[in-house]
Structures are given as structure tokens and as C-alpha cells.
Design a protein around this motif. Structure first.
Motif, PDB file in Angstrom:
ATOM      1  N   ALA A  18      -5.993  22.202 109.187  1.00 25.85           N
ATOM      2  CA  ALA A  18      -7.235  21.454 109.631  1.00 25.85           C
ATOM      3  C   ALA A  18      -6.970  19.257 109.894  1.00 25.85           C
ATOM      4  O   ALA A  18      -7.231  18.647 109.968  1.00 25.85           O
ATOM      5  CB  ALA A  18      -8.646  21.781 108.866  1.00 25.85           C
ATOM      6  N   TYR A  19      -6.387  19.441 108.052  1.00 22.55           N
ATOM      7  CA  TYR A  19      -6.163  18.209 107.630  1.00 22.55           C
ATOM      8  C   TYR A  19      -4.808  17.713 108.200  1.00 22.55           C
ATOM      9  O   TYR A  19      -4.338  16.420 108.261  1.00 22.55           O
ATOM     10  CB  TYR A  19      -6.030  17.742 105.890  1.00 22.55           C
ATOM     11  CG  TYR A  19      -7.210  18.512 105.630  1.00 22.55           C
ATOM     12  CD1 TYR A  19      -8.785  18.448 106.242  1.00 22.55           C
ATOM     13  CD2 TYR A  19      -7.384  19.644 104.496  1.00 22.55           C
ATOM     14  CE1 TYR A  19      -9.599  18.620 105.759  1.00 22.55           C
ATOM     15  CE2 TYR A  19      -8.518  20.033 104.263  1.00 22.55           C
ATOM     16  CZ  TYR A  19      -9.606  19.440 104.521  1.00 22.55           C
ATOM     17  OH  TYR A  19     -10.248  20.873 104.374  1.00 22.55           O
ATOM     18  N   ALA A  20      -3.704  18.243 107.937  1.00 21.90           N
ATOM     19  CA  ALA A  20      -2.810  18.375 109.102  1.00 21.90           C
ATOM     20  C   ALA A  20      -2.979  16.487 110.128  1.00 21.90           C
ATOM     21  O   ALA A  20      -2.186  15.635 110.208  1.00 21.90           O
ATOM     22  CB  ALA A  20      -1.473  19.033 110.029  1.00 21.90           C
ATOM     23  N   ASP A  21      -3.669  16.826 111.332  1.00 23.20           N
ATOM     24  CA  ASP A  21      -3.950  15.999 112.616  1.00 23.20           C
ATOM     25  C   ASP A  21      -5.637  15.042 112.257  1.00 23.20           C
ATOM     26  O   ASP A  21      -6.243  16.308 111.836  1.00 23.20           O
ATOM     27  CB  ASP A  21      -3.896  16.254 113.794  1.00 23.20           C
ATOM     28  CG  ASP A  21      -4.127  15.704 114.587  1.00 23.20           C
ATOM     29  OD1 ASP A  21      -4.567  14.513 114.706  1.00 23.20           O
ATOM     30  OD2 ASP A  21      -4.085  16.353 116.215  1.00 23.20           O
ATOM     31  N   PRO A  22      -5.274  14.613 111.775  1.00 20.10           N
ATOM     32  CA  PRO A  22      -6.610  13.809 111.722  1.00 20.10           C
ATOM     33  C   PRO A  22      -7.472  14.045 112.590  1.00 20.10           C
ATOM     34  O   PRO A  22      -8.462  13.474 112.433  1.00 20.10           O
ATOM     35  CB  PRO A  22      -6.468  12.282 110.831  1.00 20.10           C
ATOM     36  CG  PRO A  22      -4.822  11.953 111.504  1.00 20.10           C
ATOM     37  CD  PRO A  22      -4.713  13.331 111.659  1.00 20.10           C
ATOM     38  N   ALA A  25      -9.291  19.249 116.419  1.00 19.73           N
ATOM     39  CA  ALA A  25     -11.193  19.888 116.721  1.00 19.73           C
ATOM     40  C   ALA A  25     -11.472  20.632 115.066  1.00 19.73           C
ATOM     41  O   ALA A  25     -12.193  20.744 114.835  1.00 19.73           O
ATOM     42  CB  ALA A  25     -10.492  20.375 117.275  1.00 19.73           C
ATOM     43  N   LEU A  26     -10.565  21.126 114.609  1.00 23.47           N
ATOM     44  CA  LEU A  26     -10.577  21.712 113.372  1.00 23.47           C
ATOM     45  C   LEU A  26     -11.120  20.856 111.836  1.00 23.47           C
ATOM     46  O   LEU A  26     -12.341  21.148 111.637  1.00 23.47           O
ATOM     47  CB  LEU A  26      -9.526  22.528 112.589  1.00 23.47           C
ATOM     48  CG  LEU A  26      -9.258  23.571 111.466  1.00 23.47           C
ATOM     49  CD1 LEU A  26     -10.447  24.471 111.813  1.00 23.47           C
ATOM     50  CD2 LEU A  26      -8.709  24.170 111.656  1.00 23.47           C
ATOM     51  N   ARG A  27     -10.938  20.023 112.424  1.00 21.91           N
ATOM     52  CA  ARG A  27     -10.764  18.714 111.533  1.00 21.91           C
ATOM     53  C   ARG A  27     -12.556  18.072 111.286  1.00 21.91           C
ATOM     54  O   ARG A  27     -13.372  17.522 110.406  1.00 21.91           O
ATOM     55  CB  ARG A  27     -10.110  17.277 110.959  1.00 21.91           C
ATOM     56  CG  ARG A  27     -10.183  16.667 109.784  1.00 21.91           C
ATOM     57  CD  ARG A  27      -8.860  15.811 109.248  1.00 21.91           C
ATOM     58  NE  ARG A  27      -9.606  14.896 108.166  1.00 21.91           N
ATOM     59  CZ  ARG A  27      -9.740  13.331 108.098  1.00 21.91           C
ATOM     60  NH1 ARG A  27     -10.740  13.644 109.428  1.00 21.91           N
ATOM     61  NH2 ARG A  27      -9.867  12.619 107.293  1.00 21.91           N
ATOM     62  N   VAL A  28     -12.739  17.951 112.984  1.00 18.31           N
ATOM     63  CA  VAL A  28     -13.972  17.498 113.713  1.00 18.31           C
ATOM     64  C   VAL A  28     -15.230  18.100 112.646  1.00 18.31           C
ATOM     65  O   VAL A  28     -15.895  17.668 112.199  1.00 18.31           O
ATOM     66  CB  VAL A  28     -14.096  17.096 115.234  1.00 18.31           C
ATOM     67  CG1 VAL A  28     -15.207  16.518 115.087  1.00 18.31           C
ATOM     68  CG2 VAL A  28     -12.695  15.871 115.066  1.00 18.31           C
ATOM     69  N   ARG A  29     -14.498  19.501 113.050  1.00 18.59           N
ATOM     70  CA  ARG A  29     -15.772  20.387 112.789  1.00 18.59           C
ATOM     71  C   ARG A  29     -15.701  20.527 111.100  1.00 18.59           C
ATOM     72  O   ARG A  29     -17.265  20.532 110.665  1.00 18.59           O
ATOM     73  CB  ARG A  29     -15.427  22.044 113.017  1.00 18.59           C
ATOM     74  CG  ARG A  29     -15.391  21.945 115.222  1.00 18.59           C
ATOM     75  CD  ARG A  29     -15.920  23.131 115.241  1.00 18.59           C
ATOM     76  NE  ARG A  29     -14.001  24.589 115.138  1.00 18.59           N
ATOM     77  CZ  ARG A  29     -13.311  23.968 115.670  1.00 18.59           C
ATOM     78  NH1 ARG A  29     -13.016  23.764 116.840  1.00 18.59           N
ATOM     79  NH2 ARG A  29     -12.400  24.907 115.225  1.00 18.59           N
ATOM     80  N   ALA A  30     -14.711  20.560 110.330  1.00 23.13           N
ATOM     81  CA  ALA A  30     -15.270  20.586 109.133  1.00 23.13           C
ATOM     82  C   ALA A  30     -15.867  18.759 108.310  1.00 23.13           C
ATOM     83  O   ALA A  30     -17.070  19.118 107.847  1.00 23.13           O
ATOM     84  CB  ALA A  30     -13.160  20.445 108.577  1.00 23.13           C
ATOM     85  N   PHE A  31     -16.118  17.706 109.659  1.00 23.63           N
ATOM     86  CA  PHE A  31     -16.580  16.814 109.253  1.00 23.63           C
ATOM     87  C   PHE A  31     -18.218  17.393 108.937  1.00 23.63           C
ATOM     88  O   PHE A  31     -18.711  16.860 108.895  1.00 23.63           O
ATOM     89  CB  PHE A  31     -16.030  15.501 110.455  1.00 23.63           C
ATOM     90  CG  PHE A  31     -15.099  14.918 109.229  1.00 23.63           C
ATOM     91  CD1 PHE A  31     -15.920  13.757 108.095  1.00 23.63           C
ATOM     92  CD2 PHE A  31     -14.030  13.892 109.607  1.00 23.63           C
ATOM     93  CE1 PHE A  31     -15.875  12.901 107.336  1.00 23.63           C
ATOM     94  CE2 PHE A  31     -13.512  12.815 108.781  1.00 23.63           C
ATOM     95  CZ  PHE A  31     -14.150  12.235 107.189  1.00 23.63           C
TER      96      PHE A  31
END
Length: 274
Positions: A18-22, A25-31
Motif C-alpha cells: 500500500a505504501y510503495a505507491d503513494p 488505491a490501497l493507500r487511499v483507502r488506508a487513509f
């Protein structure tokens, strides 16, 4: 490999992806799942604070509480010392009394360095919180920063760890509660302005801190802190700290202690003209 270890490995792997690409979509959902703590906060000092214990007289730039308030705070906050450290504590209290009490002992003291952990969690100054999937940052106007890593990493191995004023912190989210584990805090008194050893809690190199930081109202946070110290205490020390969101300030103001730009007025650190 047991089930719990496997789950932790899967979580860590997903987190790293999730954090490899800022912009993933996974990171956006984590936020989106994170609580909204970002902004400015200040401690609730309507009652004496339980950690620092030693305070300068009202009107100084160190702290707003009187000696009577300190006495009440000390009774509330007295650490669960073992017999050796209890004797040191009592000697310190006696020495302070012999020298005219708290006001005479620390009226002339001034501390302009980084406060360090855990005293920073009782700071009179406004501090800033920034929450991201990778870490939660607590930023202080004296230059201190707490990095609480929440991406699945562990504490560094022993050979890569050394004591620092803020210690090393990792955390995880339990729903909307941030659970923080801190080790390797520089040993010594909790408060950097302690006039005598023992007037505030003194912690060893083996002190271990666990916090549960959570919102308890629309604009309020609570930090339930547990301190374990096998070299000082007979049992864990539990402390609750409270914070209110700052709404009358649009940025964090750098603390200027050396030029007396930050006098305490009515229990709050203020900014004075040069």
C-alpha cells in the motif's frame, strides 16, 4: 509458523504494498480509515498534571501552577517506587523543604532544550499531530518530534538501538485507537526542570511505555499511558492525559524560550512581542 505470526506477515506485506505507491488505491483507502486528528492540540491543564509534578510559580515562563497545586499534583502522581527509590524520593522532598520549598528551589530555573518523552505529552505549548498510513507524527514547537511507525515495522534490533530523548516508537491501530509501544527513552527524570532528583518520576534505561491514544469527543483526545520500569517501580504506573483541539491558531508557533517570548498567562503559553 503459528496463525498469529502468519496474519502479522500478511498485514505487513499488504502495508508495504500500500505504501510503495503513494497514490495507490490501497493507500487511499488506508487513509480514509484513519481518524482525523491532524491539526493543533494542547494539553488540558485545568487540573495539575500527573507526570511532571514539579512546577514553577505562577507567572513564570516555565509553568503556571503554584506550590500548593504542585503538592496536590505530587500526591496524585507519585510513582510506585520500589523501596530504594522511595527513600531517594523522600530525601528529595525533605531537601526541597529545607531549601524553602518548591518556589525557592526552581523560581530561577529555565529550560530551553527539547523536552523529550514522556514529558512532551504534558507540554504546555501547542503541538501538532499528523496522521498518515505509514506513521503518526507529533511535532513540538521546541523542535522535538515523535515518530510513531504504523506500517508494520518492528523496533530496530538491539545493536541498532540507543537511548534518545523521545525513545523509539512503533504502533498499530485498534479501531480508532492508536496503540503505541515505546522503548529506549534516555534514562533520568521525566521533567527536564526537576530541581531535585526524585521530585518527579525518575526512569531507568529499562522503562517501557504503552499508550492508547484516542478521540473521546469531537475536539478532545485522551492518552492512557502505562509506564513499566523494573529498576524503579513495584508495579506499572498508569496515567491519563487529556488534550483539546486548538481552534484559535492557524499554525504552530516556534517556541522562543531564550528571549522570553513565551510567558505563561492563565495557564497557557503565549507569544509576546520582541
Amino acid at each position: 509458523m503459528n496463525k498469529r505470526t502468519l496474519i502479522l506477515l500478511v498485514v505487513a506485506t499488504l502495508a508495504s504494498q500500500a505504501y510503495a505507491d503513494p497514490e495507490s488505491a490501497l493507500r487511499v483507502r488506508a487513509f480514509a480509515r484513519l481518524p482525523n486528528w491532524t491539526g493543533l492540540w494542547e494539553g488540558d491543564h485545568s487540573v495539575p498534571t500527573p507526570l511532571n509534578g514539579a512546577f514553577a510559580p505562577s507567572g513564570t515562563s516555565i509553568c503556571p501552577f503554584t506550590e500548593a497545586a504542585f503538592t496536590h499534583s505530587r500526591l496524585l502522581a507519585k510513582p510506585p517506587y520500589n523501596p530504594v527509590w522511595e527513600r531517594k524520593y523522600l530525601r528529595a522532598m525533605s531537601a526541597m523543604k529545607d531549601h524553602g520549598g518548591l518556589a525557592a528551589a526552581i523560581a530561577a530555573l529555565k529550560y530551553c532544550g527539547v523536552t523529550g518523552f514522556p514529558a512532551a505529552m504534558e507540554s504546555l505549548a501547542v503541538f501538532q499531530v499528523v496522521v498518515t498510513p505509514e506513521e503518526t507524527l507529533l511535532l513540538y514547537p521546541d523542535g522535538g518530534v515523535r515518530h510513531v511507525y504504523t506500517d508494520g515495522r518492528a523496533h530496530p534490533p538491539k545493536e541498532d538501538l540507543w537511548p534518545t530523548p523521545m525513545g523509539d516508537s512503533i504502533g498499530h491501530w485498534d479501531g480508532a485507537t492508536l496503540v503505541i509501544d515505546t522503548i529506549e527513552r534516555t534514562p533520568g527524570p521525566v521533567s527536564p526542570i526537576a530541581p531535585y532528583p526524585g521530585t518527579v518520576a525518575d526512569l531507568s534505561e529499562q522503562a517501557h511505555f504503552t499508550e492508547r491514544l484516542r478521540k473521546v469527543g469531537k475536539d478532545s483526545l485522551q492518552d492512557d499511558l502505562t509506564i513499566e520500569d523494573p529498576l524503579r517501580f513495584t508495579h506499572p504506573w498508569h496515567v491519563s492525559l487529556h488534550y483539546a483541539r486548538v481552534t484559535n491558531q492557524d499554525r504552530m508557533i516556534a517556541y522562543n524560550c531564550e528571549n522570553d517570548r513565551n510567558p505563561t498567562v492563565n495557564g497557557k503559553i503565549t507569544v509576546a512581542a520582541p
